[in-house]
Design an enzyme around this catalytic site. Structure first.
Site, PDB file in Angstrom:
ATOM      1  CD  GLU A  38      42.515  42.745  46.266  1.00  0.00           C
ATOM      2  OE1 GLU A  38      42.387  43.077  44.840  1.00  0.00           O
ATOM      3  OE2 GLU A  38      42.732  41.551  46.153  1.00  0.00           O
ATOM      4  CE  LYS A 109      40.690  38.114  45.247  1.00  0.00           C
ATOM      5  NZ  LYS A 109      41.881  38.966  44.678  1.00  0.00           N
ATOM      6  CB  CYS A 142      40.345  42.127  42.993  1.00  0.00           C
ATOM      7  SG  CYS A 142      41.355  42.569  41.538  1.00  0.00           S
ATOM      8  CB  VAL A 169      47.404  43.053  37.944  1.00  0.00           C
ATOM      9  CG1 VAL A 169      48.187  43.713  38.836  1.00  0.00           C
ATOM     10  CG2 VAL A 169      46.953  41.681  38.258  1.00  0.00           C
TER      11      VAL A 169
HETATM   12  C1  ACM Z   1      43.341  40.597  42.003  1.00  0.00           C
HETATM   13  O1  ACM Z   1      42.576  39.794  42.334  1.00  0.00           O
HETATM   14  N1  ACM Z   1      43.902  41.667  42.845  1.00  0.00           N
HETATM   15  C2  ACM Z   1      44.072  40.769  40.761  1.00  0.00           C
END
Ligand code: ACM
Length: 260
Positions: A38, A109, A142, A169
């Site tokens: 990402e 996203k 992510c 994270v």
């Molecule tokens: C994330 O979605 N970059 C933690």
């Protein structure tokens, strides 16, 4: 099919330098599909939408998409990678899908994590699968991992493999992706970054990019700290067999009549 990931360590805001580093990392490697993290070229921690907009690019047509298009041509590979996308007044946390013959499509996203909500608009495109080499490939980014509906929808659309550009994270994701693969009998390539950013509080990225198969096996997992390129050979037929036992089909056994 040979699939791989690039786990990089971008320097915030140094797009050209980060693009050059990815090209260097890829040197000498070959695969049908490479997945990159990402926001792999811009870095992650934007302070607000004004800042994310200043790094956002047209898709297609922007610097990062153009550089990846040249790289896909040079390596004769498909590439799926994350970037900040500008579209009129909106900024999306997007992934671009590129083949040896050029731009194919994009994903925005759907589930924004924490302060991403200050920097990006939520994705507004339907989940879809892309034809990549001989595979049907779905894309999620992510934190989408935390919403099992995302992977399920892609699998029901026919995805053999989920490409998962990430900046992880939260510690649970690598293990949770094993469950996503088991639930849907799909492959997943999670491409994460390493390093940290301290622009609005410290964020440490956990690496551990991985390729998982439909039986939940980790075919390869990267370190927590190093830049890496890893490639594995996968057999797509494994993802196309949705039977767990002769009597259990992972989709046909669903009790949609009782789910809400
Ligand atoms: C994330 O979605 N970059 C933690």
């Amino acid at each position: 099919m040979r699939v791989g990931f690039i786990q990089n360590k971008p320097a915030f805001g140094s797009i050209q330098k980060n693009l050059d580093r990815v090209e260097e990392l890829l040197d000498g490697h070959s695969a049908d599909l490479f997945v990159l993290p990402e926001l792999f070229a811009s870095g992650y921690q934007f302070k607000d939408k004004e800042e994310s907009r200043s790094f956002a690019e047209q898709v297609p047509g922007g610097l990062t998409t153009n550089a990846l298009t040249a790289l896909a041509k040079k390596t004769n590979a498909f590439i799926i990678a994350g970037l900040a996308e500008a579209d009129e007044n909106h900024v999306y946390n997007s992934a671009v899908i590129i083949g040896p013959n050029g731009y194919i499509g994009k994903y925005r996203k759907l589930h924004l994590f924490d302060t991403e909500k200050l920097c990006f608009d939520s994705g507004n495109l339907p989940l879809q699968v892309f034809d990549i080499a001989n595979a049907k490939v779905g894309v999620m980014i992510c934190f989408d991992w935390r919403f099992p509906e995302t992977a399920r929808t892609l699998a029901l659309l026919g995805a053999d493999l989920i490409a998962h550009p990430s900046n992880l994270v939260l510690a649970h994701c690598p293990q949770a992706m094993i469950t996503r693969c088991l639930e849907n009998r799909v492959f997943a390539v999670t491409a994460d970054r390493v390093g940290s950013e301290e622009r609005m509080g410290a964020l440490k990225f956990i690496g551990q990019s991985q390729v998982v198969d439909p039986d939940g096996n980790i075919l390869v997992r990267a370190s927590k700290t190093e830049e890496e390129v890893q490639i594995v050979e996968i057999d797509l037929e494994k993802a196309r067999d949705k039977y767990l036992t002769p009597h259990n089909h992972i989709f046909k056994d669903r009790r949609e009549d009782l789910y809400h």
